[in-house]
Each structure stands twice: as structure tokens, then as C-alpha cells.
Enzyme design. Structure first.
Site, PDB file in Angstrom:
ATOM      1  N   ARG A 120       3.248   0.958  -7.018  1.00  8.57           N
ATOM      2  CA  ARG A 120       3.025  -0.165  -6.038  1.00  8.57           C
ATOM      3  C   ARG A 120       2.211  -1.308  -6.097  1.00  8.57           C
ATOM      4  O   ARG A 120       2.188  -2.038  -5.558  1.00  8.57           O
ATOM      5  CB  ARG A 120       3.110   0.506  -4.586  1.00  8.57           C
ATOM      6  CG  ARG A 120       4.253   1.384  -4.293  1.00  8.57           C
ATOM      7  CD  ARG A 120       4.229   2.462  -2.983  1.00  8.57           C
ATOM      8  NE  ARG A 120       4.301   1.348  -1.696  1.00  8.57           N
ATOM      9  CZ  ARG A 120       5.382   1.291  -1.218  1.00  8.57           C
ATOM     10  NH1 ARG A 120       6.366   1.730  -1.635  1.00  8.57           N
ATOM     11  NH2 ARG A 120       5.433   0.551  -0.148  1.00  8.57           N
ATOM     12  N   TRP A 127      -3.786  -2.078  -1.118  1.00  7.21           N
ATOM     13  CA  TRP A 127      -3.905  -3.397  -2.122  1.00  7.21           C
ATOM     14  C   TRP A 127      -4.368  -4.146  -0.971  1.00  7.21           C
ATOM     15  O   TRP A 127      -3.957  -4.617   0.069  1.00  7.21           O
ATOM     16  CB  TRP A 127      -2.190  -3.608  -2.253  1.00  7.21           C
ATOM     17  CG  TRP A 127      -2.115  -4.574  -3.345  1.00  7.21           C
ATOM     18  CD1 TRP A 127      -2.079  -4.628  -4.595  1.00  7.21           C
ATOM     19  CD2 TRP A 127      -1.791  -6.089  -2.948  1.00  7.21           C
ATOM     20  NE1 TRP A 127      -1.915  -5.990  -5.103  1.00  7.21           N
ATOM     21  CE2 TRP A 127      -1.685  -6.883  -4.059  1.00  7.21           C
ATOM     22  CE3 TRP A 127      -1.893  -6.689  -1.773  1.00  7.21           C
ATOM     23  CZ2 TRP A 127      -1.370  -8.214  -4.313  1.00  7.21           C
ATOM     24  CZ3 TRP A 127      -1.247  -8.308  -1.702  1.00  7.21           C
ATOM     25  CH2 TRP A 127      -1.324  -8.846  -2.909  1.00  7.21           C
ATOM     26  N   CYS A 180       0.794  -1.224   0.093  1.00  3.98           N
ATOM     27  CA  CYS A 180       0.079   0.102  -0.009  1.00  3.98           C
ATOM     28  C   CYS A 180       0.841   1.173  -0.179  1.00  3.98           C
ATOM     29  O   CYS A 180       2.152   1.072   0.557  1.00  3.98           O
ATOM     30  CB  CYS A 180      -0.840   0.045   1.082  1.00  3.98           C
ATOM     31  SG  CYS A 180      -1.740  -1.412   1.665  1.00  3.98           S
ATOM     32  N   LYS A 222       8.146 -12.118 -17.542  1.00  3.83           N
ATOM     33  CA  LYS A 222       7.560 -10.567 -17.777  1.00  3.83           C
ATOM     34  C   LYS A 222       6.322 -10.864 -19.008  1.00  3.83           C
ATOM     35  O   LYS A 222       5.391  -9.921 -18.791  1.00  3.83           O
ATOM     36  CB  LYS A 222       8.702 -10.081 -18.854  1.00  3.83           C
ATOM     37  CG  LYS A 222      10.074  -9.441 -18.300  1.00  3.83           C
ATOM     38  CD  LYS A 222       9.615  -8.246 -17.236  1.00  3.83           C
ATOM     39  CE  LYS A 222      10.449  -7.899 -16.448  1.00  3.83           C
ATOM     40  NZ  LYS A 222      10.209  -9.123 -14.994  1.00  3.83           N
ATOM     41  N   LYS A 266       4.479  -3.411  -6.663  1.00  3.76           N
ATOM     42  CA  LYS A 266       5.836  -3.279  -7.015  1.00  3.76           C
ATOM     43  C   LYS A 266       6.820  -3.669  -5.821  1.00  3.76           C
ATOM     44  O   LYS A 266       7.911  -4.582  -5.966  1.00  3.76           O
ATOM     45  CB  LYS A 266       6.029  -1.976  -7.476  1.00  3.76           C
ATOM     46  CG  LYS A 266       7.767  -1.536  -7.672  1.00  3.76           C
ATOM     47  CD  LYS A 266       8.056  -2.233  -8.977  1.00  3.76           C
ATOM     48  CE  LYS A 266       9.408  -1.655  -9.364  1.00  3.76           C
ATOM     49  NZ  LYS A 266       9.677  -2.213 -10.522  1.00  3.76           N
ATOM     50  N   ASN A 284      -0.333   0.228   6.313  1.00  4.61           N
ATOM     51  CA  ASN A 284       0.287  -0.366   5.383  1.00  4.61           C
ATOM     52  C   ASN A 284       0.778  -1.718   6.196  1.00  4.61           C
ATOM     53  O   ASN A 284       1.673  -1.510   7.196  1.00  4.61           O
ATOM     54  CB  ASN A 284       1.478   0.316   4.820  1.00  4.61           C
ATOM     55  CG  ASN A 284       2.038  -0.591   3.990  1.00  4.61           C
ATOM     56  OD1 ASN A 284       1.541  -1.606   3.230  1.00  4.61           O
ATOM     57  ND2 ASN A 284       3.144  -0.051   3.084  1.00  4.61           N
ATOM     58  N   GLY A 285       0.277  -2.904   5.741  1.00  3.13           N
ATOM     59  CA  GLY A 285       0.752  -3.975   6.334  1.00  3.13           C
ATOM     60  C   GLY A 285      -0.293  -5.119   6.739  1.00  3.13           C
ATOM     61  O   GLY A 285      -1.350  -4.649   6.229  1.00  3.13           O
ATOM     62  N   GLU A 300       3.506 -11.349 -16.395  1.00  5.46           N
ATOM     63  CA  GLU A 300       3.222 -10.306 -15.491  1.00  5.46           C
ATOM     64  C   GLU A 300       2.333  -9.257 -16.102  1.00  5.46           C
ATOM     65  O   GLU A 300       1.387  -8.736 -15.535  1.00  5.46           O
ATOM     66  CB  GLU A 300       4.508  -9.597 -15.168  1.00  5.46           C
ATOM     67  CG  GLU A 300       5.248 -10.091 -14.055  1.00  5.46           C
ATOM     68  CD  GLU A 300       6.355  -9.257 -13.502  1.00  5.46           C
ATOM     69  OE1 GLU A 300       6.625  -9.226 -12.375  1.00  5.46           O
ATOM     70  OE2 GLU A 300       7.294  -9.044 -14.546  1.00  5.46           O
ATOM     71  N   GLU A 355      13.243 -15.268 -16.994  1.00  7.02           N
ATOM     72  CA  GLU A 355      12.893 -13.854 -16.722  1.00  7.02           C
ATOM     73  C   GLU A 355      11.925 -13.606 -17.890  1.00  7.02           C
ATOM     74  O   GLU A 355      10.790 -12.574 -17.828  1.00  7.02           O
ATOM     75  CB  GLU A 355      14.237 -13.096 -16.738  1.00  7.02           C
ATOM     76  CG  GLU A 355      13.940 -11.461 -16.583  1.00  7.02           C
ATOM     77  CD  GLU A 355      12.926 -10.848 -15.610  1.00  7.02           C
ATOM     78  OE1 GLU A 355      12.660  -9.782 -15.603  1.00  7.02           O
ATOM     79  OE2 GLU A 355      12.927 -11.780 -14.711  1.00  7.02           O
ATOM     80  N   HIS A 400      11.619 -34.126 -21.109  1.00  9.09           N
ATOM     81  CA  HIS A 400      11.361 -34.688 -19.915  1.00  9.09           C
ATOM     82  C   HIS A 400       9.778 -34.524 -19.562  1.00  9.09           C
ATOM     83  O   HIS A 400       9.709 -34.364 -18.250  1.00  9.09           O
ATOM     84  CB  HIS A 400      12.399 -34.519 -18.869  1.00  9.09           C
ATOM     85  CG  HIS A 400      13.727 -35.391 -19.165  1.00  9.09           C
ATOM     86  ND1 HIS A 400      13.973 -36.317 -19.105  1.00  9.09           N
ATOM     87  CD2 HIS A 400      15.028 -34.590 -19.549  1.00  9.09           C
ATOM     88  CE1 HIS A 400      15.256 -36.721 -19.434  1.00  9.09           C
ATOM     89  NE2 HIS A 400      15.979 -35.443 -19.827  1.00  9.09           N
TER      90      HIS A 400
END
Length: 616
Positions: A27, A73, A2, A493, A611, A97-98, A496, A489, A512
Site C-alpha cells: 500500500r 503514509w 495507510c 510504468k 497502492k 487511516n485517512g 512509477e 500506460e 505539434h
């Protein structure tokens, strides 16, 4: 996660709050709100984007010289206007926040006492705890302090009160918080991230756990949470002057921050090099590590997400160049496998923000077990930068897009520098010399040019994205050796920001199991430069080709064999010197970006993501 923004001063605060919250949009959030006033606080909040708040304020203007704002968030409770912050309980207004871990017993206790929470959040409960103490006759600051001592978990809280409209009270315990005073803006600021206040001042103070802060228009004071306010509770915290420019927080003509940050990578590489190496002598500014490296028998790299992929690349670098054994762990798993570290272990945390909760917890566990510690970080003054024994700072500048790009490549650059430094230090020690380890500056100075060459192929990549967007089975990203983490990576991307299913695999592992997924509806992106593993990778691609998969190949310039095998071919100047990991990263970033744009997703603020993940 947040975002928090607060101001108390001589000027109207609403514009400061809104602009600060916009700086924190990266964020990730699903609702927002502000509270402002002079003697009584009015709250405006809404689900969705900050633009919703701005529309409300157009018809119902809000004024005041003190206020707090928040982007939420969702954790406890749905993302709606009732659960959005700020919360009011009596005369107390707060943002949080938290996570309050003892939420359920506190809620039951307060309901039994007659309090009636109106939201589903854990945050609102804190306001009721404060109100209970105010009714008992406590001063405002003491009510906040003692109420916070009831909480369990990692969180930060900012509080104002109708009866005390000249001050903001804040507590930091786990999630990040900064404070600052700006003479030009006529007051004091508190925020969850320095980016929210960078347009007012670059001189900020990063708070530490159990810091209790009182902000007024004249300035701020930091106290110990564990002591009642008074002369004995005051704590001296050094300030940090940020080396960020305000222009770096703007899009500079690009349609998205992510694209701007992709194109900033040559500059970020050069700035990081200048930050860590003396150009005239080629001596790195890593002398604090030299004594540590003399006693290292193992390196333990810990990180999350994209930074973990950088750590996987670092394993290849440190083992091949410096001949140091390396383990790489996800920070969220590290503490729970009972890791074995000791005085001969170098614990290396990699983080963009320096506030990632799991990485910070892993660092503290390693220190508890006696390991030597270091960090690669992009934010001076952050928690991990302060707590690590030695920190190597990247100079990527602010990274606004949620999907990390320039932070990743500068982390790899620092790992390359660390690999060379460790190898040269070991060589000097073996000779018994007192020489200074030097880096191969010729190698490092060519990296920005190689990256720029990859960026110059953007139009071709955009066209490939258009042809490959209809890939109903999703994407496989394949690589071997040190390019395997780059494949991981690339897949991350794509997931995301485009919301297309993608997986990264070592090319040799296709047979495999994963090859069962391959058909004409799947796109396979392969990293296949002409290196020692090229022939084996080609063999893996033949198997994919036989099953109808569309192949997008990233390879060496002029490679006719790969050109004929692939449906789409991107050619670059690769060299077998670890520069290939940086060059290969660029087309994967651009492919994900242009695919997301074609799909119409919110590139800079993808759904459900934050973020800086500051809770476990």
C-alpha cells in the site's frame, strides 16, 4: 493508503501484527509501529520499513494477547518516529487511516483546554477527544463513538485502552476496513485490507460507512455509529469468502512481486474468462446487464491511473464493437466539471481495489443524478463492488506490486467481453429474438497464448533495457488509435518504478510540439503493428529518426521496414482484433521492470506511491 492490523485473542499478537503489516507493505508507507500488551500497552514504532521494528523487537521483545499495528503514509507531519502510529494519549492508544479535515479547529480547541499534542499528525487529536470523554465518565465504547462524531473527513480508526485490555474498538467511515474471527488463531482480527489476515481465515466481513465494531477474543459485533451501543444499534453484515490462495501472496521464486504478476497474466486472463463465461455454452454471466443495456444511450467510464488507461482502451472497444458513445473521465476530475448524466447513461467505474476514494465519490455522484451504474473490480465485498448496480469481477488475484500489471490486462479483457456482449445483445434485440448473447470463445481462448508469446521475449527486452538505460532526456511512448492508451500506460510504468521521466503521446501529435524535445539523448518507444495506421506511424518515426532519437519499435513479426528503421525491434504476432492491445502491453511492462532493476529502485514499493488511494 495507510495499513491497519489488529488482533485480540488467546495467542501472542506480535507475530500476527508484524506478518499482517508485511502483507500491507504494497500500500506504500514511510513509517510503521505496533502496540501490544495484556494490561498496559507498549508501543514500538520507527520511521522507515517494518524491518526497523523487527530489529527493535529483537533486543526489546514485546508480548501481549491484544495489539494494533500500522504502516503510515504521511499526510499531516513528517515521516518520522514521533508522527508514526500507534499514538498514545493517556490510557488510549490508536491507529488511523485517512484525513481528519477539521484538524485545525480541533487542535486549537484541545490546546485551549490544556491538552498538549506531541506529534504533528491529525490522528493524535482523536485520542485526546476520547480521553476527554473518559474523564467525563463515559464508557470506553461510548467515548470512542461520540469522539468520532466530532470528526469531518474520510477515515477509519482502531482504538485500544489500558483499562479495557480485552477489546478492540474500530470505526469505519470512508477508508476500507474488514473484520474476521478465526477459531484456529483463537481470536478476532481487524484490518484495512483482507490480505493482512488471509493466512488466518478467508471468511471476512467488509465494513460499511458508519460501522462501529467491538472485537473480543470470542468474536465481533457491528453497530451503528449513530446510536449508543445496545440491542437497537446492532447491524447484521454478511461475510464474504475470498477466493484467494495464500500462495498467491508469495513471490514464488521471483525476485519481485511485480515480475511474478507480469508472468501471471496468462493465468489471470484465463481465470477471469472462466469467472465470467460459461465455457460449454459461451454465454457470459452478465444477464444483470442485459436490461440495462437496452436503455443505454451513453457510457460514462470513470477511473484513476492505470485503470483510466484501461477505460481509454474500452472507449475504442465499446464504440467500434457495440457502437455505443463513450466518455472517459479521470475520477479525480469528474465531479468538478458538473457532468451531465441521466437515466440513459451507464456509469462504469473501473478499479482494482474497489476502494479508490475518487472513483467511489464519482460513482455516488452518478447515482445521485439517476445514472445506471456498473463496475469492473478485482475485490469482492469492496465498497464500489457493493454500491454499483452490477459488478464484473476480474480474477487477477491479489496484486501486491504497487505498479499495476495483471489488474490492467484483466480489466481490458472484461471490456472486450462487455463490448461483444453489448453488440450481440443489441443485435438480438433488433431481431426481436430471446436468444442469449454469446461470446467468441475462440478469440478469448487464444489471448493467454498470445500473452505468453510476448512474455517469452523477456531476455531480449532485458538486454534492450540495458542498452537504453542511459537516456538522459527520458522516454517518449508513441501509439495510434487503441494503442495510444497503451503508450500512456507504458510511460506511466516507466515513471512509477524507474523514476525516469517518460511521456505517452499519440504518434500523430509529435509534430505539434513534443518533437522539439527529441535528440540523441531521448529514447522513443513506438507501438507500430501492421494495421491501417501503420504508414502514418512510420512517417512520424522518420521525423524522430532524422533528429537522432533512439527508436525501440514494437511491431509485427517479420516487418523488415520497421526493423530497418528502428534501433531496437521487438516483433510479435499481432492481429487486428483488439488482441494487439494486450500483446503490446507486455513488452512495455517488462521494459519498465528491467530498467528499474538496473537502476536499483524499490520495484514493488516505489517511493511516494500507495497502492490503494483511499483519500482524495
Amino acid at each position: 493508503m495507510c495499513g491497519i492490523m489488529g488482533y485480540v485473542g488467546k495467542n501472542d499478537c506480535v507475530g500476527f501484527l508484524i506478518n499482517g503489516l508485511k502483507r500491507l507493505e504494497y500500500r506504500g508507507y514511510d513509517s510503521s509501529g505496533v502496540a501490544a500488551g495484556n494490561s498496559s500497552f507498549t508501543i514500538v514504532k520507527s520511521e522507515g520499513k517494518i524491518e526497523n521494528i523487527e530489529r527493535i523487537l529483537e533486543t526489546k521483545p514485546l508480548k501481549g494477547t491484544i495489539g494494533i499495528g500500522h504502516t503510515r503514509w504521511a499526510t499531516h507531519g513528517k515521516p518520522n518516529s514521533v508522527n508514526a502510529h500507534p499514538h498514545r494519549t493517556g490510557s488510549t492508544v490508536l491507529v488511523h487511516n485517512g484525513i481528519i479535515e477539521n484538524y485545525e479547529p480541533l487542535r486549537a480547541e484541545l490546546i485551549e483546554k490544556g491538552y498538549q499534542p506531541v506529534s504533528e499528525t491529525d490522528s493524535e487529536l482523536f485520542g485526546h477527544l476520547v480521553e476527554e470523554r473518559l474523564k467525563q465518565g463515559h464508557a470506553f465504547e461510548e467515548a470512542v463513538r461520540t469522539a468520532f462524531l466530532r470528526l469531518e473527513g474520510s477515515c477509519s480508526i482502531v482504538v485500544v485502552n489500558d483499562k479495557f485490555p480485552d477489546r478492540i474498538v474500530a470505526v469505519k467511515n470512508g477508508t476500507p476496513m474488514v473484520v474476521a474471527h478465526s477459531a484456529s488463531s483463537g481470536g478476532s482480527f481487524v484490518a484495512s485490507d483482507a490480505q493482512a489476515i488471509i493466512e488466518h481465515t478467508r471468511d471476512v466481513t467488509f465494513l460499511e460507512n458508519e460501522d462501529f465494531v467491538v472485537c473480543t477474543k470470542e468474536g465481533f459485533s457491528v453497530h451503528s455509529l449513530k446510536k449508543p451501543l445496545g440491542p437497537g444499534s446492532v447491524i447484521k453484515r454478511d461475510s464474504t469468502v475470498l477466493d484467494w490462495e495464500l500462495t498467491s501472496l508469495d513471490k514464488a521464486g521471483y525476485p519481485h512481486y511485480m515480475l511474478k504478476e507480469i508472468h501471471e497474466q496468462p493465468r489471470a486472463i484465463l481465470d477471469t474468462l472462466d469467472n465470467l463465461v460459461e465455457r460449454e455454452t459461451a454465454i457470459p454471466r452478465m444477464e444483470g446487464l442485459r436490461a440495462i443495456l437496452q436503455n443505454v444511450r451513453k457510457v460514462q467510464v470513470v477511473a484513476c491511473g492505470t485503470a483510466w488507461h484501461a477505460g481509454l482502451v474500452g472507449k475504442y472497444i465499446l464504440e467500434q464493437i457495440a457502437r455505443l458513445p463513450v466518455e472517459v473521465d479521470l475520477a479525480s476530475e469528474y465531479r468538478y466539471r458538473e457532468p451531465i448524466v441521466g437515466p440513459d447513461t451507464l456509469f462504469l467505474a473501473i478499479t482494482q481495489s474497489g476502494e479508490t476514494a475518487d472513483t467511489l465519490a464519482a460513482l455516488r455522484e452518478a447515482k445521485r443524478q439517476g445514472a445506471m451504474t456498473a463496475a469492473i473490480c478485482n475485490v469482492r465485498g469492496s465498497s464500489i463492488a457493493r454500491e454499483a448496480g452490477f459488478t464484473m469481477f476480474t480474477a487477477a488475484g491479489p496484486e501486491i506490486g504497487v505498479a499495476s500489471t495483471k489488474a490492467f490486462t484483466t480489466q481490458i479483457l472484461v471490456l472486450m467481453m462487455l463490448g461483444q456482449y453489448a453488440a450481440h445483445s443489441k443485435h438480438i434485440e433488433e431481431r426481436g429474438s430471446i436468444d442469449h448473447p454469446k461470446l467468441d470463445l475462440h478469440f478469448f481462448l487464444k489471448l493467454p497464448h498470445l500473452i505468453q508469446g510476448a512474455l517469452d521475449t523477456e531476455k531480449k527486452i532485458a538486454a534492450i533495457a540495458k542498452r537504453c538505460i542511459d537516456s538522459p532526456r527520458g522516454f517518449f511512448f508513441l501509439g495510434r488509435g487503441r494503442l495510444y492508451p497503451i503508450a500512456l500506460e507504458g510511460a506511466l510504468k516507466m515513471k512509477e518504478i524507474s523514476y525516469i521521466h517518460a511521456e505517452g503521446y499519440p504518434a500523430g501529435e509529435m509534430k505539434h510540439g513534443p518533437i522539439a524535445m527529441v535528440d540523441a539523448g531521448m529514447t522513443i518507444v513506438v507501438l507500430a503493428p501492421r494495421d491501417g495506421l501503420f504508414d502514418k506511424t512510420i512517417s512520424n518515426l522518420q521525423e524522430v529518426k532524422a533528429r537522432g532519437g533512439r527508436i525501440v519499435a514494437v511491431g509485427s513479426r517479420g516487418d523488415d521496414q520497421l526493423f530497418k528503421l528502428a534501433d531496437e525491434f521487438l516483433e510479435y504476432d499481432f492481429a487486428d482484433d483488439f488482441s494487439d492491445v494486450l500483446v503490446a502491453t507486455i513488452p512495455l511492462q517488462l521494459l519498465a521492470y528491467h530498467t528499474a532493476v538496473l537502476r536499483g529502485t524499490d520495484v514493488d514499493k516505489p517511493r511516494n506511491l500507495a497502492k490503494s488511494v483511499t483519500v482524495e
